[in-house]
Design a protein around this motif. Structure first.
Motif, PDB file in Angstrom:
ATOM      1  N   SER A   1       0.830  -1.210   0.000  1.00  9.47           N
ATOM      2  CA  SER A   1       0.000   0.000   0.000  1.00  9.47           C
ATOM      3  C   SER A   1       0.862   1.257   0.000  1.00  9.47           C
ATOM      4  CB  SER A   1      -0.933  -0.014   1.213  1.00  9.47           C
ATOM      5  OG  SER A   1      -1.879  -1.059   1.106  1.00  9.47           O
TER       6      SER A   1
ATOM      7  N   ILE B   1      -3.495   5.864  -1.515  1.00  8.37           N
ATOM      8  CA  ILE B   1      -3.615   4.673  -0.662  1.00  8.37           C
ATOM      9  C   ILE B   1      -5.079   4.303  -0.480  1.00  8.37           C
ATOM     10  CG2 ILE B   1      -3.257   3.823   1.694  1.00  8.37           C
ATOM     11  CD1 ILE B   1      -0.655   5.413   1.736  1.00  8.37           C
ATOM     12  N   LEU B   2      -5.919   5.315  -0.321  1.00 11.85           N
ATOM     13  CA  LEU B   2      -7.353   5.066  -0.174  1.00 11.85           C
ATOM     14  C   LEU B   2      -7.932   4.490  -1.468  1.00 11.85           C
ATOM     15  CD1 LEU B   2      -9.192   5.496   2.255  1.00 11.85           C
ATOM     16  CD2 LEU B   2      -9.951   7.634   1.249  1.00 11.85           C
TER      17      LEU B   2
ATOM     18  N   SER C   1      -6.860   0.859  -1.766  1.00 20.76           N
ATOM     19  CA  SER C   1      -7.624   0.030  -0.835  1.00 20.76           C
ATOM     20  C   SER C   1      -9.032  -0.212  -1.357  1.00 20.76           C
ATOM     21  CB  SER C   1      -7.683   0.711   0.536  1.00 20.76           C
ATOM     22  OG  SER C   1      -6.387   0.927   1.050  1.00 20.76           O
TER      23      SER C   1
ATOM     24  N   TRP D   1      -3.736  -3.732   2.398  1.00 20.68           N
ATOM     25  CA  TRP D   1      -4.741  -3.455   3.426  1.00 20.68           C
ATOM     26  C   TRP D   1      -6.149  -3.539   2.842  1.00 20.68           C
ATOM     27  CZ3 TRP D   1      -1.527   1.296   5.329  1.00 20.68           C
ATOM     28  CH2 TRP D   1      -0.479   0.851   6.130  1.00 20.68           C
ATOM     29  N   GLY D   2      -6.297  -3.184   1.574  1.00 18.57           N
ATOM     30  CA  GLY D   2      -7.615  -3.238   0.956  1.00 18.57           C
ATOM     31  C   GLY D   2      -8.117  -4.655   0.769  1.00 18.57           C
TER      32      GLY D   2
ATOM     33  N   ILE E   1      -5.340   1.813   7.458  1.00 16.65           N
ATOM     34  CA  ILE E   1      -5.694   2.755   6.376  1.00 16.65           C
ATOM     35  C   ILE E   1      -6.081   4.103   6.964  1.00 16.65           C
ATOM     36  CG2 ILE E   1      -7.339   3.200   4.524  1.00 16.65           C
ATOM     37  CD1 ILE E   1      -7.521   0.164   4.116  1.00 16.65           C
TER      38      ILE E   1
ATOM     39  N   THR F   1      -2.970   5.973   8.460  1.00 15.71           N
ATOM     40  CA  THR F   1      -2.000   6.371   7.433  1.00 15.71           C
ATOM     41  C   THR F   1      -2.523   7.546   6.612  1.00 15.71           C
ATOM     42  OG1 THR F   1      -1.200   4.097   7.295  1.00 15.71           O
ATOM     43  CG2 THR F   1      -0.649   5.558   5.472  1.00 15.71           C
TER      44      THR F   1
END
Length: 586
Positions: free
Chosen positions: A378, A515-516, A519, A535-536, A562, A565
């Motif tokens: 990520s 990153i979002l 995910s 993480w997603g 998530i 971060t």
């Protein structure tokens, strides 16, 4: 007077010295370098410091934690549990079972024709060009033979003519008997100890001899030994003995005796005074679930007795002498036998423990280790995509802002086109295409980074272009032209460095968004694919409400990673923005 003037001079000097030393902090900061000034302002922002600490912890957790973790990213953990597994099945024999003679064939199509002939009261039938005859041995026991043609005859106006008798080498005695059987409409006749069968084939009749092919009955035969094969002759002789109520019979040159035990016939091979258990004949079909498991006769006898006495379980020792409880479950006329056995299983959704601090997921993998490796991917995706976006944005935005005119219009129209592209549908379509083409999961990560960067650079390009438009007319740029500095050097050496502060702020705040986005794509199943962790896709493994509510330790830690971060990057971005331009905070 002299001493008084001297005293005033000393006091004035002390006051001036104190006035010089008492300098406001803001005036002292002004003498610092620009980078130190930004740093000083940044560290005064408590939220920015908190965000920096969180990001540092996340980096250590992801990159150092994965190294010191005793487990691998895709390591599956196994364990042993006592499970009630299907061991065998038992059902009453309600259909004919066929025993085929050695060297003969009796295909499925012939079996179907046999049932039809039997239901219609016929004694002969044909299947795939072969004629068969049915001989009733006794109640529900039928012997099936293959008719082998000897000679044929035709009937014209009541006159029977034998066809190719000379070529077939048929005696006149046989042809005369054949003609008589046709005229008398007999299906069979015997001659010299041989039984012949007459089959009407339309305008012609065929004379056939019979050779054994198979027999059908409801009885089930089970051998006492796994390597013992029961012959056709043995089974047929056992059937005849049962029909006749006999307690002994001969087959394959061996004497056998039959003992009836509550409807179950145990057959012993006799060798002088010694009797050896040989086979079992019953009305039940008992089969092990696994093909390589041999069910001994003692088990089958005990099971049949339990079923007849309506018992729900039996206890029988295994080969090692351990008592095993077998549970009997009935559904109509079928019985399922289950045994409690020690079985190797995957540790699925195991609760947090000393061995696994955050438990295991649905694939039996350590969640903490997956979080560490997932953080690597990520964070790596976030930084790589930002670097690629910044590089593209600086290149195209710098060229557009410096040259202006047609080049500026062309690049800005390209930017407008990219702004109009619906990013999420495009990502979903491309993810589906990669899924359809079975792209390697590692390559999918690279493709996803490239796609995100290509879709995300226009914002940075527009920022760089706007800043350069305002900078290119200033005096220092006029000086670079006067000195004859090349255009690439003017753009990337003198203009771009003046845009770096805004780029740093924008890139830092964009990291959290990337990153979002990653995910979200992984959660939708079109991002990072198994066995790689992010993480997603750790959260996406929670596929139903039951898992979500009962195994919270699977998805909540990834969700917090998530959250913290993205929040930390936003804190850092806000801190950098205030540090570079403190007037924006006022």
């Amino acid at each position: 007077m002299g001493e008084e003037n001297t005293m005033k001079t000393i006091i004035a000097d002390d006051a001036n010295e104190n006035k010089i030393n008492i300098v406001h902090e803001d005036e002292r900061v002004k003498v610092l370098s620009p980078s130190m000034l930004v740093f000083k302002r940044f560290i005064r922002n408590k939220l920015a410091i908190v965000g920096s600490v969180i990001i540092l912890i996340m980096f250590l957790f992801s990159f150092v934690g994965g190294v010191i973790s005793p487990y691998d990213e895709s390591q599956v953990f196994m364990g042993y549990e006592i499970l009630s597994k299907d061991f065998a099945s038992m059902t009453a024999s309600t259909e004919y079972r066929y025993t085929v003679k050695e060297g003969s064939e009796f295909p499925s199509s012939a079996k179907a024709e046999f049932i039809l002939a039997l239901n219609n009261g016929k004694t002969t039938f044909s299947s795939m060009g072969t004629n068969y005859s049915i001989i009733e041995v006794g109640e529900d026991v039928y012997q099936i033979g293959v008719m082998e043609p000897v000679v044929k005859a035709s009937v014209v106006k009541g006159i029977v003519s034998i066809l190719n008798a000379d070529a077939a080498g048929v005696s006149s005695e046989l042809t005369d008997a054949f003609k008589k059987a046709i005229q008398d409409k007999n299906d069979t006749f015997a001659l010299n100890g041989v039984t012949y069968f007459v089959v009407n084939e339309g305008k012609e009749y065929s004379l056939n001899t019979l050779s054994d092919a198979a027999f059908a009955s409801y009885n089930v035969f089970d051998a006492y030994s796994a390597d013992l094969t029961l012959s056709y002759e043995f089974k047929l002789a056992a059937e005849v003995a049962k029909l006749n109520g006999e307690t002994s019979f001969m087959a394959d040159g061996i004497q056998y005796v039959v003992e009836d035990n509550n409807g179950v016939e145990t057959i012993f091979a006799v060798n002088g005074a010694e009797k050896t258990e040989y086979a079992l004949m019953s009305d039940y079909v008992i089969r092990a679930v696994e093909n390589d498991v041999f069910l001994d006769i003692d088990f089958k006898l005990a099971l049949q007795t339990a079923v007849e006495e309506n018992q729900t379980s039996i206890t029988i020792p295994d080969k090692e002498g351990n008592e095993v409880i077998y549970k009997i479950e009935r559904k109509n006329d079928q019985y399922t036998i289950k045994a409690d056995t020690m079985t190797q299983v995957i540790k699925v959704y195991e609760a947090p423990s000393k061995a696994h601090w955050l438990g295991t997921d649905g694939n039996g993998m350590d969640i903490l280790t997956r979080l560490m490796y997932g953080g690597r991917i990520s964070l790596m995706i976030g930084f790589v995509v930002v670097v690629m976006e910044v590089a593209l944005g600086i290149l195209l935005g710098g060229i557009a802002g410096y040259f202006g005119g047609f080049i500026d219009n062309l690049i800005m129209r390209i930017v407008d086109i990219f702004y109009c592209i619906p990013s999420l549908p495009i990502l979903i379509i491309l993810g589906s295409v990669m899924e359809q083409n079975k792209i390697n999961p590692q390559y999918r990560i690279y493709f996803m980074m490239l796609i995100l960067a290509v879709l995300g650079w226009p914002g940075i390009a527009r920022l760089v272009r706007g800043q350069i438009l305002s900078l290119r007319e200033q005096e220092f740029m006029t000086a670079t032209e006067a000195l004859g500095i090349s255009i690439p050097r003017r753009i990337f050496k003198h203009l771009i460095p003046n845009v770096i502060p805004q780029l740093i702020v924008m890139a830092t705040m964009g990291l959290g968004s990337i990153i979002l986005t990653e995910s979200t794509l992984s959660f939708l199943g079109i991002g990072v694919k198994f066995p790689f962790a992010s993480w997603g896709n750790i959260i996406s493994s929670v596929s139903n409400v039951y898992v979500m509510t009962n195994y919270w330790f699977v998805w909540i830690p990834a969700g917090f990673c998530i959250l913290f971060t993205v929040l930390a990057f936003n804190f850092i971005g806000d801190g950098l923005r205030d540090a570079f331009d403190p007037k924006m905070k006022r």
